[in-house]
Design an enzyme around this catalytic site. Structure first.
Site: not given
Length: 326
Positions: A45, A47, A138, A178, A202, A234, A238
């Site tokens: 399942n 786990e 970040h 940015d 931006k 990602d 950008t």
């Protein structure tokens, strides 16, 4: 009755999740230790089960996991590993997260939103983590979410050293994609030797994640080699739009340098076709051959992680790894 004296000793044990075994093996090699053997598998399942094959009682345990896709599986696996260590009486547990999961959700933009970066810190604290080690958060304020020591390592030294050796001697401009990353660009400019900085103004629609519209470049970039710096890439949208904007403004060339190559979906294709001269990442996250392309360079973060682990184990100074600037 007098107390019985014993011989104090410290034992380092290095443990790894299954997300990025290549990085773990490289770190272990630099530390000159073996990775503690374990049994790890999923039930039907989904786990996750983990059991260590050696005693960890009284040890200084360092458990590393890179949180790539599927991110929730690897977060859960590391939490389960930490719980197993706690219940097996490890003396101190350090969770090494080269890429801190959910770091982008560090504040509420609107009502009824979660602060998932704080939730991650709470989960690891509850599981039994005494200390967290991570690379290029970040936002640095995430350190305050965890009620304990956080070793925030900086990959900038590694990346900037490569850029300096490869491109130094020309007219460089360090560019933030940015306005929010201008502080990072300033640090890069100082590290490279005092070059000027620029940033791209931006707009971003909060209702459409990963959809960015580049507006204009603020700073001198014409006939200069632009070094675009960021903490993660990602989807690549950008960065691709930033490269396009810089080339339209007359930049002589563009080099992209970022710590974390998340590279979701078509990101490798987007970056390969964006016009950048070179795209540089570290291996905090696994970047398989299927995601690599000519012009991509991947630098190893393993020596830095190994040195930081050694400093923590010996109760030394992690800050000293960054000339006292961390």
């Amino acid at each position: 009755m007098a107390a019985k004296s014993g011989t104090p000793k410290k034992n380092l044990m290095f443990l790894s999740g299954r997300a990025h075994p290549e990085l773990a093996e490289e770190v272990a090699k630099h530390l000159n230790v073996g990775i503690t053997p374990q049994s790890a598998y999923e039930f039907a399942n989904g786990e996750i089960f983990v059991r260590f094959e050696e005693s960890v009682r009284g040890t200084d345990a360092f458990v590393i996991q890179s949180h790539c896709a599927p991110i929730n599986q690897w977060v859960m696996e590391q939490l389960i590993m930490v719980d197993a260590l706690k219940r097996a009486s490890a003396k101190r547990i350090t969770a090494i997260m080269p890429f801190y999961p959910y770091a982008r959700q560090d504040k509420k933009h609107k009502g009824r939103e979660p602060i998932s970066a704080r939730l991650i810190a709470d989960l690891f604290k509850t599981a039994g983590v005494d200390r967290i080690m991570t690379v290029d958060l970040h936002t640095a304020q995430i350190q305050g979410f965890f009620d304990g020591p956080v070793d925030h390592l900086l990959a900038q030294t590694l990346l900037a050293s490569y850029v300096r050796q490869t491109y130094d001697g020309g007219d460089l401009t360090v560019v933030s994609p940015d306005a929010g990353r201008t502080k990072l660009a300033e640090k890069w400019a100082d590290d490279l030797g005092g070059y000027p900085i620029a940033f791209i103004h931006k707009t971003r629609d909060p209702l459409r994640p990963n959809d960015v519209v580049a507006k204009r470049v603020v700073g001198e970039v014409r006939d200069r080699l632009c070094i675009v710096v960021d903490d993660m890439v990602d989807t690549g949208n950008t960065i691709a739009k930033a490269v396009e904007q810089l080339l339209d403004e007359g930049a002589a060339g563009v080099v992209v340098a970022a710590t974390h190559g998340v590279l979701s979906g078509p990101a490798p294709k987007v970056l390969a076709e964006c016009g950048a001269r070179e795209v540089i990442f570290t291996n905090t996250l696994p970047i398989p051959d299927t995601k690599r392309f000519p012009g991509m360079t991947v630098l190893s973060i393993a020596p830095l992680l190994a040195r930081a682990i050694q400093q923590v184990f010996e109760d030394g100074s992690v800050t000293s790894l960054f000339d006292g600037n961390a």
